[in-house]
Enzyme design. Sequence first.
Site, PDB file in Angstrom:
ATOM      1  N   SER A 151      30.832  45.538  75.647  1.00 44.72           N
ATOM      2  CA  SER A 151      31.945  45.162  76.157  1.00 44.72           C
ATOM      3  C   SER A 151      31.834  43.838  76.577  1.00 44.72           C
ATOM      4  O   SER A 151      31.146  43.286  77.300  1.00 44.72           O
ATOM      5  CB  SER A 151      32.150  46.160  77.517  1.00 44.72           C
ATOM      6  OG  SER A 151      33.146  45.531  78.188  1.00 44.72           O
ATOM      7  N   LYS A 176      33.783  45.941  72.007  1.00 39.11           N
ATOM      8  CA  LYS A 176      35.137  46.279  72.772  1.00 39.11           C
ATOM      9  C   LYS A 176      35.598  45.067  73.588  1.00 39.11           C
ATOM     10  O   LYS A 176      34.689  44.361  74.157  1.00 39.11           O
ATOM     11  CB  LYS A 176      34.798  47.442  73.968  1.00 39.11           C
ATOM     12  CG  LYS A 176      35.688  47.249  74.847  1.00 39.11           C
ATOM     13  CD  LYS A 176      35.620  48.507  75.844  1.00 39.11           C
ATOM     14  CE  LYS A 176      35.340  48.284  77.267  1.00 39.11           C
ATOM     15  NZ  LYS A 176      35.231  49.444  77.968  1.00 39.11           N
ATOM     16  N   LEU A 177      36.877  44.434  73.164  1.00 39.53           N
ATOM     17  CA  LEU A 177      37.005  43.340  73.606  1.00 39.53           C
ATOM     18  C   LEU A 177      38.174  43.611  74.861  1.00 39.53           C
ATOM     19  O   LEU A 177      39.021  44.430  74.802  1.00 39.53           O
ATOM     20  CB  LEU A 177      38.060  42.632  72.605  1.00 39.53           C
ATOM     21  CG  LEU A 177      37.435  42.349  71.002  1.00 39.53           C
ATOM     22  CD1 LEU A 177      38.599  41.745  70.148  1.00 39.53           C
ATOM     23  CD2 LEU A 177      36.318  41.317  71.362  1.00 39.53           C
ATOM     24  N   LYS A 178      37.859  42.922  75.854  1.00 44.12           N
ATOM     25  CA  LYS A 178      38.594  42.836  77.220  1.00 44.12           C
ATOM     26  C   LYS A 178      39.999  42.078  76.608  1.00 44.12           C
ATOM     27  O   LYS A 178      39.744  41.011  76.251  1.00 44.12           O
ATOM     28  CB  LYS A 178      38.062  42.470  78.214  1.00 44.12           C
ATOM     29  CG  LYS A 178      36.737  43.168  78.702  1.00 44.12           C
ATOM     30  CD  LYS A 178      37.295  44.679  79.238  1.00 44.12           C
ATOM     31  CE  LYS A 178      36.315  45.294  80.096  1.00 44.12           C
ATOM     32  NZ  LYS A 178      36.685  46.551  80.482  1.00 44.12           N
ATOM     33  N   ASP A 203      40.203  46.810  75.566  1.00 40.76           N
ATOM     34  CA  ASP A 203      40.399  47.391  76.913  1.00 40.76           C
ATOM     35  C   ASP A 203      41.249  46.519  77.712  1.00 40.76           C
ATOM     36  O   ASP A 203      40.908  45.725  77.924  1.00 40.76           O
ATOM     37  CB  ASP A 203      39.070  47.832  77.464  1.00 40.76           C
ATOM     38  CG  ASP A 203      39.140  48.342  78.934  1.00 40.76           C
ATOM     39  OD1 ASP A 203      40.264  48.705  79.424  1.00 40.76           O
ATOM     40  OD2 ASP A 203      37.977  48.651  79.569  1.00 40.76           O
ATOM     41  N   GLU A 228      42.170  51.133  74.957  1.00 35.66           N
ATOM     42  CA  GLU A 228      41.622  51.508  76.253  1.00 35.66           C
ATOM     43  C   GLU A 228      42.583  51.385  77.563  1.00 35.66           C
ATOM     44  O   GLU A 228      42.749  50.102  77.512  1.00 35.66           O
ATOM     45  CB  GLU A 228      40.324  51.404  76.471  1.00 35.66           C
ATOM     46  CG  GLU A 228      39.636  51.964  77.864  1.00 35.66           C
ATOM     47  CD  GLU A 228      38.065  51.706  77.915  1.00 35.66           C
ATOM     48  OE1 GLU A 228      37.345  51.123  76.860  1.00 35.66           O
ATOM     49  OE2 GLU A 228      37.535  51.809  78.968  1.00 35.66           O
ATOM     50  N   ASP A 253      40.763  55.603  80.770  1.00 39.90           N
ATOM     51  CA  ASP A 253      39.429  55.278  81.639  1.00 39.90           C
ATOM     52  C   ASP A 253      39.825  55.583  83.006  1.00 39.90           C
ATOM     53  O   ASP A 253      39.871  56.676  83.452  1.00 39.90           O
ATOM     54  CB  ASP A 253      39.054  53.790  81.344  1.00 39.90           C
ATOM     55  CG  ASP A 253      37.726  53.252  82.253  1.00 39.90           C
ATOM     56  OD1 ASP A 253      37.578  54.192  82.987  1.00 39.90           O
ATOM     57  OD2 ASP A 253      37.309  52.396  81.799  1.00 39.90           O
ATOM     58  N   LYS A 277      33.004  57.994  82.929  1.00 37.96           N
ATOM     59  CA  LYS A 277      32.093  57.432  83.707  1.00 37.96           C
ATOM     60  C   LYS A 277      31.910  58.435  84.944  1.00 37.96           C
ATOM     61  O   LYS A 277      32.572  58.611  85.443  1.00 37.96           O
ATOM     62  CB  LYS A 277      32.528  56.012  84.506  1.00 37.96           C
ATOM     63  CG  LYS A 277      32.938  55.009  83.472  1.00 37.96           C
ATOM     64  CD  LYS A 277      33.767  53.912  84.060  1.00 37.96           C
ATOM     65  CE  LYS A 277      33.968  52.801  83.005  1.00 37.96           C
ATOM     66  NZ  LYS A 277      34.882  51.749  83.493  1.00 37.96           N
ATOM     67  N   GLY A 305      30.586  52.083  81.286  1.00 37.31           N
ATOM     68  CA  GLY A 305      29.914  51.550  82.158  1.00 37.31           C
ATOM     69  C   GLY A 305      30.431  50.724  83.214  1.00 37.31           C
ATOM     70  O   GLY A 305      31.688  50.491  83.174  1.00 37.31           O
ATOM     71  N   LEU A 307      28.885  47.933  84.646  1.00 39.05           N
ATOM     72  CA  LEU A 307      27.856  46.763  84.911  1.00 39.05           C
ATOM     73  C   LEU A 307      26.795  47.135  85.818  1.00 39.05           C
ATOM     74  O   LEU A 307      26.040  46.583  86.759  1.00 39.05           O
ATOM     75  CB  LEU A 307      28.505  45.422  85.623  1.00 39.05           C
ATOM     76  CG  LEU A 307      29.651  45.078  84.964  1.00 39.05           C
ATOM     77  CD1 LEU A 307      30.230  43.537  85.655  1.00 39.05           C
ATOM     78  CD2 LEU A 307      29.679  44.758  83.403  1.00 39.05           C
TER      79      LEU A 307
HETATM   80  O1  OSB Z   1      37.101  49.225  82.008  1.00 37.82           O
HETATM   81  O2  OSB Z   1      35.135  49.852  81.222  1.00 37.82           O
HETATM   82  C1  OSB Z   1      35.777  49.286  81.876  1.00 37.82           C
HETATM   83  C2  OSB Z   1      33.379  46.907  83.800  1.00 37.82           C
HETATM   84  C3  OSB Z   1      33.678  46.661  85.160  1.00 37.82           C
HETATM   85  C4  OSB Z   1      35.079  47.225  85.439  1.00 37.82           C
HETATM   86  C5  OSB Z   1      35.521  48.037  84.286  1.00 37.82           C
HETATM   87  C6  OSB Z   1      35.124  48.117  82.988  1.00 37.82           C
HETATM   88  C7  OSB Z   1      33.941  47.431  82.809  1.00 37.82           C
HETATM   89  C8  OSB Z   1      33.281  47.399  81.545  1.00 37.82           C
HETATM   90  C9  OSB Z   1      31.687  46.898  81.699  1.00 37.82           C
HETATM   91  O3  OSB Z   1      33.843  47.595  80.467  1.00 37.82           O
HETATM   92  C10 OSB Z   1      31.089  48.040  80.642  1.00 37.82           C
HETATM   93  C11 OSB Z   1      29.745  47.789  80.696  1.00 37.82           C
HETATM   94  O4  OSB Z   1      28.831  48.207  81.982  1.00 37.82           O
HETATM   95  O5  OSB Z   1      28.939  47.318  79.913  1.00 37.82           O
HETATM   96 MG    MG Z   2      37.635  50.516  80.687  1.00 39.82          MG
END
Ligand code: OSB
Ligand code: MG
Length: 384
Positions: A151, A176-178, A203, A228, A253, A277, A305, A307
Site C-alpha cells: 500500500s 495499491k495507490l492511496k 484506495d 477500494e 474496507d 481486517k 493492514g 501498519l
Molecule cells: O485503508 O487499508 C487502509 C493504513 C492505515 C489506515 C487504513 C489503511 C491503511 C493501509 C496500510 O492501507 C496497509 C498496511 O498495513 O500496509
Molecule cells: Mg483501505
Amino acid sequence: MHPDNQSASTSQNSGGILIESAELRVVELPLVTPFVISTGTMTHKTFPLLVLKGEGLEGYAEAVMDPYPDYLEETVAGAMTFLRDVLLPAVIGKRFNTPYELQSLLAPWRGNHMAKAVVEMALWDIWSKSLGTPLKAVIGGVGDSVSVGVSIGIAPIEKTLERVAEVVGQGYHRTKLKIAQGHDIALVEAVRNKFPDIKLTVDANTDYGMNDLPILQALDEFKLDYIEQPLAFDDIHDHAKVQAALKTAICLDESIRTPSDARKALEIGAARVINIKVGRVGGFAAARAIHDLCAAFDVPVWCGGMLESGIGRAHNIHLSTMSNFKKPGDTSSASRYFERDIIHEALEVENGLMAVPNNGAGIGVTLDYDYLERVTQHKEEMGA
Ligand code: OSB
Ligand code: MG
C-alpha cells in the site's frame, strides 16, 4: 466444527485455557516514513497491546484503532477504558474451551469491534498455544506462505513512480495507490503508463461522494483490479450504485465491520471484493464468517493492514492462509514501516511471498520484552 456459543465456564475441568491475568499496554513505534492517506498523516504507530496469561502460556494481540477517530470511530483512549473496565474483567478467571465462548461476553456491548477484536485475537493465540497448534490450523488455513502487495501512501507523482518501481522490483504481487481528491486521475494515469501490466489498485479511504462519479468513471479506464472504499465509511447502499456504474470491482474496507454488513453489501452488489481486517471486524470468528459468506457469493477477499507491528502482522498472515484469500494482502515487510519491531522474528517478504511465522504454536512469533519496555507509553496489569 465449533460448538454453539455458550457462557464461559469457570469450572476446573481440564481442556481449554484458563485466563489468569492480563497485561495491557499502549505502545508507540516511530514509522520509518510518514504514511499519508486521504484522512491524514501518520508519523507513529500507536496501539494497545494485550497479553493474556494462563497456565504458563501467553496470548498476544494488538488493536488497530487510531488515537483519534480518523479511520473509524474507535479511539485508543476509549478502547483502553472499555478493555480495563469491562472486557478484561469479564475474561480474567474464566476457562475457555474454544474462543467462540467469548462471543456471549462481547455480545451485550455495542460496536467497538476493534476493542473486542484485541481480546478475541489474543484468546485465539493462547488457545491455539494450549493445543500446541499453529493459529492457521485452528482457523482452517493451509500453506506456508501468503501472497502480498504493498500500500503506497499519498506522495507527489514522481515520488510515487519511484516507490512503485521499488516495490515492483522487490517482487510484490500487487501495488495499491492511496488516492484522494486532487490526487487521483493524473497519478493513476502516470503509474499505469509506466507500468502497463502490474496488478494495480487504488484506495480512497472514503474521500469521494456520489457527485464524484465522473472521477471514478475516469479511473475505470486504467484496468485497476479494484477501487477500494470510494464513499463514506458508514455507507453500503451508495456503493452499490457506484458498482453498477463501473466495470472495475469495488472493494469495501471501512464499511464492513460485521458479517451482517458483508451480507448486505453482497446481497445488493455493493462490492465484488472485500478487504477483511481481523482487527476491524471484531476478531477471527467474524473474519471467518465474512470469509465464508464472500466465498458463497463467489467474491474474493484479501487481508488488509493497519501498519501493524509484528504481533498484528502475524495474526494477519495466519488469517490470509484461508482459501478465499485469493488476492494479495497488505502484510508487507515489517521493515518497510519500522526500524525495529517488538518481536524477535523478522517478518520479511521474498518474491511477493510472506512466510507464515512458525516459531512455536499460535501466531508463531515471540515478544521482544526488552524493546517493548522502551516503546511502552503506559502499562497496567490485571488479575496478577
Ligand atoms: O485503508 O487499508 C487502509 C493504513 C492505515 C489506515 C487504513 C489503511 C491503511 C493501509 C496500510 O492501507 C496497509 C498496511 O498495513 O500496509
Ligand atoms: Mg483501505
